[in-house]
Motif scaffolding. Structure first.
Motif, short mmCIF file in Angstrom:
data_model
loop_
_atom_site.label_atom_id
_atom_site.label_comp_id
_atom_site.label_asym_id
_atom_site.label_seq_id
_atom_site.Cartn_x
_atom_site.Cartn_y
_atom_site.Cartn_z
N ILE A 17 0.85 -1.21 0.07
CA ILE A 17 -0.18 0.10 -0.10
C ILE A 17 0.88 1.30 -0.09
CG2 ILE A 17 -1.66 1.38 1.37
CD1 ILE A 17 -2.66 -1.26 2.45
N ASP A 18 0.92 1.98 -1.14
CA ASP A 18 1.57 3.30 -1.15
C ASP A 18 0.79 4.44 -0.85
OD1 ASP A 18 4.07 2.32 -2.28
OD2 ASP A 18 2.91 1.83 -4.02
N ILE A 19 1.09 5.12 0.09
CA ILE A 19 0.64 6.47 0.66
C ILE A 19 1.74 7.45 0.73
CG2 ILE A 19 -0.62 7.68 2.49
CD1 ILE A 19 -2.02 4.76 3.10
N GLU A 20 1.51 8.56 -0.03
CA GLU A 20 2.50 9.58 -0.05
C GLU A 20 3.80 8.89 -0.57
OE1 GLU A 20 1.82 12.20 3.15
OE2 GLU A 20 0.04 12.42 2.68
N GLN A 21 4.87 9.20 0.34
CA GLN A 21 6.30 8.69 0.12
C GLN A 21 6.46 7.24 1.02
OE1 GLN A 21 8.29 10.19 -2.49
NE2 GLN A 21 6.48 11.65 -2.55
N GLU A 22 5.39 6.82 1.58
CA GLU A 22 5.66 5.59 2.47
C GLU A 22 5.01 4.54 1.87
OE1 GLU A 22 7.39 5.96 5.10
OE2 GLU A 22 7.22 7.82 5.91
N GLN A 23 5.26 3.21 2.35
CA GLN A 23 5.15 2.01 1.82
C GLN A 23 4.62 1.12 2.95
OE1 GLN A 23 7.13 -0.71 -0.90
NE2 GLN A 23 5.97 0.05 -2.27
N ALA A 24 3.51 0.50 3.06
CA ALA A 24 3.08 -0.66 4.10
C ALA A 24 3.43 -1.83 3.01
CB ALA A 24 1.86 -0.37 4.49
N VAL A 25 3.91 -2.97 3.60
CA VAL A 25 4.25 -4.28 2.70
C VAL A 25 3.99 -5.60 3.50
CG1 VAL A 25 6.29 -5.32 1.75
CG2 VAL A 25 6.25 -2.90 1.96
N LEU A 26 3.26 -6.45 2.75
CA LEU A 26 3.37 -7.75 3.17
C LEU A 26 4.04 -8.71 2.31
CD1 LEU A 26 2.18 -10.30 4.90
CD2 LEU A 26 0.12 -10.18 3.28
N ILE A 27 4.99 -9.38 2.93
CA ILE A 27 6.08 -10.05 2.15
C ILE A 27 5.63 -11.76 2.26
CG2 ILE A 27 8.54 -10.98 1.78
CD1 ILE A 27 9.19 -7.96 2.54
N TYR A 28 5.76 -12.51 1.08
CA TYR A 28 5.43 -13.93 1.03
C TYR A 28 6.47 -14.59 0.36
CZ TYR A 28 3.50 -13.27 -3.52
OH TYR A 28 3.10 -12.94 -4.96
N GLU A 29 6.41 -15.93 0.41
CA GLU A 29 7.29 -16.85 -0.06
C GLU A 29 6.34 -18.10 -0.45
OE1 GLU A 29 8.68 -16.83 2.91
OE2 GLU A 29 9.84 -14.82 2.54
N ILE A 30 6.58 -18.48 -1.83
CA ILE A 30 5.59 -19.54 -2.32
C ILE A 30 6.74 -20.86 -2.52
CG2 ILE A 30 4.51 -20.75 -4.49
CD1 ILE A 30 3.29 -17.75 -4.87
N TYR A 31 5.90 -22.22 -1.83
CA TYR A 31 6.62 -23.44 -2.08
C TYR A 31 5.57 -24.26 -2.52
CZ TYR A 31 9.53 -20.82 1.43
OH TYR A 31 10.23 -19.79 2.05
N ASP A 32 5.92 -24.76 -3.75
CA ASP A 32 4.79 -25.60 -4.68
C ASP A 32 3.34 -25.23 -4.34
OD1 ASP A 32 6.98 -27.36 -5.04
OD2 ASP A 32 7.10 -28.10 -3.05
N ASP A 33 2.72 -25.83 -3.32
CA ASP A 33 1.32 -25.32 -3.30
C ASP A 33 1.05 -24.67 -1.99
OD1 ASP A 33 1.66 -27.55 -1.69
OD2 ASP A 33 -0.14 -28.52 -2.02
N ARG A 34 2.12 -23.99 -1.37
CA ARG A 34 1.85 -23.46 -0.18
C ARG A 34 2.51 -22.08 -0.31
NH1 ARG A 34 5.82 -25.24 3.14
NH2 ARG A 34 7.01 -26.05 1.59
N VAL A 35 1.99 -21.07 0.33
CA VAL A 35 2.63 -19.64 0.57
C VAL A 35 2.86 -19.30 2.11
CG1 VAL A 35 0.19 -18.64 0.82
CG2 VAL A 35 2.15 -17.41 0.15
N ASN A 36 3.93 -18.87 2.37
CA ASN A 36 4.37 -18.42 3.90
C ASN A 36 4.17 -17.01 3.68
OD1 ASN A 36 5.19 -18.39 6.33
ND2 ASN A 36 7.51 -18.54 5.50
N PHE A 37 3.45 -16.42 4.37
CA PHE A 37 3.30 -15.07 4.78
C PHE A 37 4.51 -14.70 5.66
CE2 PHE A 37 -0.60 -15.37 2.82
CZ PHE A 37 -0.87 -14.62 1.98
N SER A 38 5.75 -14.20 5.34
CA SER A 38 6.73 -13.94 6.32
C SER A 38 7.03 -12.64 6.99
CB SER A 38 7.95 -14.53 5.59
OG SER A 38 7.96 -13.49 4.53
N SER A 39 6.34 -11.60 6.48
CA SER A 39 6.94 -10.21 7.15
C SER A 39 5.82 -9.38 6.74
CB SER A 39 8.18 -9.79 6.57
OG SER A 39 8.28 -8.53 7.16
N THR A 40 5.21 -8.45 7.72
CA THR A 40 4.47 -7.23 7.36
C THR A 40 5.28 -6.15 8.20
OG1 THR A 40 3.25 -7.56 9.72
CG2 THR A 40 2.35 -8.30 7.61
N PHE A 41 5.07 -4.99 7.38
CA PHE A 41 5.85 -3.71 7.87
C PHE A 41 4.94 -2.21 7.45
CE2 PHE A 41 8.18 -0.13 6.95
CZ PHE A 41 8.90 0.31 8.34
#
Length: 86
Positions: A17-41
């Motif tokens: 989510i971009d707001i002005e000059q800032e960014q909120a982030v949710l990071i993930y990795e995909i392994y085969d049929d799985r997704v791991n949500f690893s970090s929010t900021f």
């Protein structure tokens, strides 16, 4: 009130989510049929507006539509995987 839009940057494995000059982030990795949500900021200046929750809910909907099993090494995302948030 400005509409908050979540962008999926697939090649970088993140939702933002971009707001002005800032960014909120949710990071993930995909392994085969799985997704791991690893970090929010969320930057200090954007906290308290529900942006992390918006990112997580968007990411979980995306994972469901992609038929991926969800894992979360991020403590914040884990809260949404408990029965009371389902």
């Amino acid at each position: 009130m400005v509409e908050i839009k979540v962008k999926h940057i697939e090649n970088e494995h993140k939702f933002v989510i971009d707001i002005e000059q800032e960014q909120a982030v949710l990071i993930y990795e995909i392994y085969d049929d799985r997704v791991n949500f690893s970090s929010t900021f969320v930057p200090d200046t954007l906290r308290g507006q529900g942006l992390a929750e918006k990112l997580v809910r968007f990411g979980l909907r995306w994972a469901s539509s992609a038929n991926l099993k969800v894992e979360a090494s991020c403590w914040y995302v884990q809260k949404f995987l408990s029965p009371k948030h389902q």
